[in-house]
Design an enzyme around this catalytic site. Structure first.
Site, PDB file in Angstrom:
ATOM      1  N   ASP A 253       0.862  -1.177   0.000  1.00 12.98           N
ATOM      2  CA  ASP A 253       0.000   0.000   0.000  1.00 12.98           C
ATOM      3  C   ASP A 253       0.901   1.230   0.000  1.00 12.98           C
ATOM      4  O   ASP A 253       1.976   1.220   0.603  1.00 12.98           O
ATOM      5  CB  ASP A 253      -0.907   0.030   1.233  1.00 12.98           C
TER       6      ASP A 253
ATOM      7  N   ASP B 114      -7.090  -1.529  -4.517  1.00 12.12           N
ATOM      8  CA  ASP B 114      -8.164  -1.138  -3.604  1.00 12.12           C
ATOM      9  C   ASP B 114      -9.118  -0.155  -4.282  1.00 12.12           C
ATOM     10  O   ASP B 114     -10.338  -0.239  -4.098  1.00 12.12           O
ATOM     11  CB  ASP B 114      -7.590  -0.510  -2.337  1.00 12.12           C
TER      12      ASP B 114
END
Length: 176
Positions: free
Chosen positions: A122, A136
């Protein structure tokens, strides 16, 4: 829209989402240092490299293998459902879902600490929001689109039940 055209669009969207996710993750790994934020758009959007063992909001950090199985089931069910697909909008939503799920699943399979338990890369951070990635974004966009289509009563085949027609002839195409 034909089934072939819908499935083709789904495949192109899934491949594009997957490629963008994996490409941006490789860039983040090469360009960013873990825990060292870099402003992209002031404090509105920062880059901060992290490795997430859980799902969204770091839920399930001790059950990474369960998340891996769930992602595999979602992908398999979505591909199975594509046999009914005749809608451009559904193809877009399902393509985003598959592309995003495959992006994070690839991390689960091939990143440390090991097969099926890998941590997801991330690197995008908004104020007061968990750090996330392109996969995401794909999954959340897909969920919103699928929810909207479902609320509107539009099926995978692109038809919608209307209120003013008899039950046996209530279908109109979402592609018209």
């Amino acid at each position: 829209m034909t089934r072939r055209g819908s499935v083709g669009l789904l495949a192109v969207v899934a491949a594009t989402g997957f490629a963008l996710d994996q490409g941006t993750k490789e860039w983040a790994l090469a360009a960013l240092e873990p825990g060292q934020p870099r402003e992209l758009i002031g404090t509105l959007l920062q880059l901060r490299l992290t490795f997430n063992p859980g799902a969204a909001f770091s839920i399930g950090t001790n059950a990474t293998w369960v998340l891996t199985i769930i992602a595999c089931v979602v992908i398999a069910f979505t591909i199975y459902s594509a046999r009914k697909l005749r809608s451009r909008v559904w193809a877009l939503g399902l393509g985003l879902l598959i592309g995003g799920a495959l992006g994070n699943l690839t991390d689960r399979f091939f990143r440390e600490p090991g097969f099926g338990k890998g941590h997801v890369v991330d690197f995008l951070e908004l104020p007061n929001w968990p750090i996330f990635n392109v996969a995401d974004i794909c999954v959340v966009t897909a969920a919103c689109l699928i929810a909207l289509l479902s609320i509107r009563g539009i099926g995978l085949d692109g038809t919608k039940v209307t209120e003013d027609a008899p039950a046996h002839s209530r279908q109109v195409s979402d592609d018209e």
